[in-house]
Design a protein around this motif. Structure first.
Motif, mmCIF file in Angstrom:
data_model
loop_
_atom_site.group_PDB
_atom_site.id
_atom_site.type_symbol
_atom_site.label_atom_id
_atom_site.label_comp_id
_atom_site.label_asym_id
_atom_site.label_seq_id
_atom_site.Cartn_x
_atom_site.Cartn_y
_atom_site.Cartn_z
ATOM 1 N N HIS A 163 -30.344 -62.246 50.542
ATOM 2 C CA HIS A 163 -30.771 -63.306 49.616
ATOM 3 C C HIS A 163 -32.196 -63.073 49.130
ATOM 4 O O HIS A 163 -32.506 -63.316 47.956
ATOM 5 N N MET A 255 -47.082 -65.264 52.765
ATOM 6 C CA MET A 255 -46.840 -65.529 51.344
ATOM 7 C C MET A 255 -47.999 -65.014 50.498
ATOM 8 O O MET A 255 -47.792 -64.452 49.419
ATOM 9 N N TYR A 270 -38.243 -64.993 48.587
ATOM 10 C CA TYR A 270 -38.706 -65.499 49.892
ATOM 11 C C TYR A 270 -37.595 -66.236 50.619
ATOM 12 O O TYR A 270 -36.819 -66.983 50.038
ATOM 13 N N VAL A 271 -37.520 -65.979 51.906
ATOM 14 C CA VAL A 271 -36.532 -66.638 52.750
ATOM 15 C C VAL A 271 -37.154 -67.128 54.051
ATOM 16 O O VAL A 271 -36.459 -67.741 54.869
ATOM 17 N N GLY A 272 -38.446 -66.827 54.238
ATOM 18 C CA GLY A 272 -39.110 -67.345 55.435
ATOM 19 C C GLY A 272 -39.256 -68.846 55.302
ATOM 20 O O GLY A 272 -39.784 -69.333 54.297
ATOM 21 N N VAL A 273 -38.763 -69.601 56.289
ATOM 22 C CA VAL A 273 -38.869 -71.058 56.227
ATOM 23 C C VAL A 273 -40.350 -71.416 56.145
ATOM 24 O O VAL A 273 -41.125 -71.042 57.016
ATOM 25 N N PRO A 274 -40.780 -72.092 55.061
ATOM 26 C CA PRO A 274 -42.214 -72.361 54.899
ATOM 27 C C PRO A 274 -42.737 -73.192 56.067
ATOM 28 O O PRO A 274 -42.276 -74.301 56.306
ATOM 29 N N VAL A 292 -41.710 -66.649 41.914
ATOM 30 C CA VAL A 292 -41.313 -66.889 43.308
ATOM 31 C C VAL A 292 -39.921 -67.501 43.288
ATOM 32 O O VAL A 292 -39.708 -68.534 42.648
ATOM 33 N N ASN A 293 -38.998 -66.862 43.984
ATOM 34 C CA ASN A 293 -37.615 -67.329 43.953
ATOM 35 C C ASN A 293 -36.995 -67.120 45.329
ATOM 36 O O ASN A 293 -37.255 -66.129 45.988
ATOM 37 N N GLY A 294 -36.164 -68.054 45.736
ATOM 38 C CA GLY A 294 -35.504 -67.921 47.032
ATOM 39 C C GLY A 294 -35.345 -69.273 47.676
ATOM 40 O O GLY A 294 -35.333 -70.309 47.004
ATOM 41 N N GLY A 295 -35.227 -69.272 48.993
ATOM 42 C CA GLY A 295 -35.019 -70.508 49.715
ATOM 43 C C GLY A 295 -34.034 -70.300 50.842
ATOM 44 O O GLY A 295 -33.762 -69.158 51.251
ATOM 45 N N VAL A 296 -33.508 -71.398 51.318
ATOM 46 C CA VAL A 296 -32.559 -71.347 52.435
ATOM 47 C C VAL A 296 -31.304 -70.612 51.944
ATOM 48 O O VAL A 296 -30.653 -71.007 50.986
ATOM 49 N N ALA A 297 -30.996 -69.519 52.592
ATOM 50 C CA ALA A 297 -30.055 -68.537 52.029
ATOM 51 C C ALA A 297 -28.609 -69.011 52.069
ATOM 52 O O ALA A 297 -28.096 -69.355 53.133
ATOM 53 N N PRO A 298 -27.920 -69.005 50.947
ATOM 54 C CA PRO A 298 -26.502 -69.389 50.900
ATOM 55 C C PRO A 298 -25.617 -68.241 51.374
ATOM 56 O O PRO A 298 -24.847 -67.663 50.607
#
Lengths: 349, 349
Positions: A163, A255, A270-274, A292-298
């Motif tokens: 992701h 970051m 980014y996929v590191g939990v902030p 910046v794009n990403g988040g909790v990975a689906p």
């Protein structure tokens, strides 16, 4: 059955809990073949997030379906299944958009769901799986025991590294820097190579992880951090920074490292939990056109795409597991990851 | 020659300044046919950014090449040219990556450059253009006077609106919300339609701008802001938010509106100059997988792509100009834009 329960910071116990039952027609009961400890499990373990009362824990597992409810159609008893780190229906607008982590009816392991009550944690002998048709991915045919590690990574870390790469838009010929050498960072290297990146820079200070990073496809290793790390990445990328940078940690420093290591017009995935902030420096991003794009990975949606390469051995994310323990030793699994004695620990019930 | 000079907040004068000369072989001298006032020119006008000493101003213009230096090859005397709002060489690594606003040798109008000294502001009779081969785009053939407005938008606002849409990844069938109804926001609507969006929501409270937005392709207008604005966008997009949101203002409120109006997994494309913050709320972005991409728009690289559609009339961004004044009335041009009596003012020397 036995399952892992966190009672307080650094107090992990494996104890007797009620056996799960089919409480809705959409449920499945899965016998866990292997589970693992996630970096985010260390938050309550370390007391960063509080544990007010004993709580079931664990959200990455693979197993064999034991029973299904009357409304389950795609999963059958005897199937080997991979569970993503969350529950999803696979049919709502967000799931159809590929963002099953924002499922309109889904939920999380180890907490109440909206249908049948309690969804077990993943670190136990059995799990009641709500919305089984949407949540579980079936692995066809017989599954050899040496496949388990690789398949287990599809429940979280391999899909999460993928992701990061997808969110950053990694493509053929790209230069990619990866910030973070945990299991997700290492899987992000695999993903970047798989998507065609030709320069892959692992930012790591740990010799064993550097070695694994190189085996996974890293072409360069940068040990420096901060300004020196930025300078080292730029030197490897024609002076301007990497096309894509994958942030797999979640701290302020990581970051910042990622943003400054990205070339103008590039993207941070980014996929590191902030980890509590800070917020993103928009003027710095604006001036250099760094997105910046990403988040909790689906990850549920990535399993079918990644599964063939995992089974064929083209990618070997299962190698991130460097310690396997019986479920009874879950406490030691947490300690080993907390103390960085292990990259990723597998638990076998 | 005469050119516009800002002396202090709300003190805009047109006065005699030195005629420009070819000071390097890479220069061109351009006689300005039309220039305009940018929203960002209002910052010093309003005193948001200080003016310590008299300063030339203006960075959007089109004109006729009068003379070129010995090293200029792609631009010839007599050519009608469009100047982007910055100077760039077109050959450095960042220019080749499509991010000419981060040109390694470029600069800004109305300030010293690294080669030949002072680069004039755009709101004057003539401009010395450094790095003319990289900076200027030639418009082939004869140019009719009624084409000037459309061509002038390619110096900034049309390319900037397009950059918002490209940065957000607008594609066929997308739902798009546009935050901001200034010239850039209106051009972002044109761009979204041109790139295939089928639901285009203009967030605007001004009847005239709403009407123009609809003519440019907006399918819906939302007048509400804040929570009500988010709710209205969601109602128009199946309950989840727009696939892509174009942020064309640059304030805290507008970015918040954009982030919350985007569906999970969607992207905000932003081109509003961030007006002093705040920073981006990364946890909110992370949980919903909403990305943020954009920045200072590399419009030079978009001119060739957009020019045919402007010349053929397929898109009509020149309609954002609702007031044309002689250069001598530059002060009134600023006042009209400051007081929102005009969307965009053209100045004719």
């Amino acid at each position: 059955m036995r399952a892992t329960v966190i009672h307080a910071a650094r107090d992990i116990r494996v104890e007797e809990v009620p056996d799960p039952v089919l409480s809705t027609g959409a449920d499945a009961i899965v016998r866990v073949v292997a589970a693992c400890v996630c970096g985010s499990d260390l938050w309550p373990y370390r007391g960063v997030t509080p544990t007010d009362e004993p709580q079931r824990i664990g959200h990455e597992f693979v197993g064999i379906v034991e029973a299904v409810g009357v409304d389950v159609h795609t999963v059958r008893p005897g199937d080997f299944v991979i569970a993503p780190f969350y529950v999803c229906d696979g049919t709502c607008a967000n799931c159809l958009n590929g963002v099953s982590t924002s499922c309109l009816t889904g939920g999380w392991w180890g907490s109440d769901d909206r249908f049948g009550g309690f969804a077990d944690g993943g670190q136990g002998e059995y799990v009641r799986v709500p919305l089984a048709d949407g949540t579980l991915a079936v692995v066809p045919g017989p599954v050899a025991d040496d496949e388990v590690a690789g398949l287990l990574t599809l429940s979280d870390v391999m899909g999460t590294g993928h992701h990061a790469a997808v969110s950053a838009g990694v493509g053929a010929g790209d230069s990619v820097a990866v910030v973070g050498d945990g299991a997700v960072g290492l899987c992000a290297i695999i993903a970047a190579k798989r998507l065609g990146a030709t320069t892959i820079i692992a930012m790591s200070r740990h010799p064993e992880r550097q070695a694994l990073a190189r085996e996974f496809g890293a072409t360069h290793v940068v040990e420096e951090r901060g300004d020196d790390g930025v300078a080292a990445v730029r030197e490897l990328t024609g002076g301007i920074g990497a096309d894509r940078v994958l942030e797999c940690v979640g701290t302020k420093e990581s970051m910042d490292q990622a943003l400054r290591s990205t070339r103008p017009g590039g993207m941070v995935g980014y996929v590191g939990v902030p980890n509590g902030g800070p917020e993103l420096p928009i003027r710095q991003m604006f001036g250099r056109n760094v997105g910046v794009n990403g988040g909790v990975a689906p990850v549920r949606g990535y399993i079918e795409e990644l599964l063939p390469d995992v089974r064929s051995g083209v990618i070997q994310p299962g190698r991130v597991f460097d310690l396997v323990l019986p479920l009874a030793e879950a406490a030691e699994a947490y300690a080993a990851m907390d103390e960085r004695r292990a990259v990723k620990v597998m638990l076998r019930p």
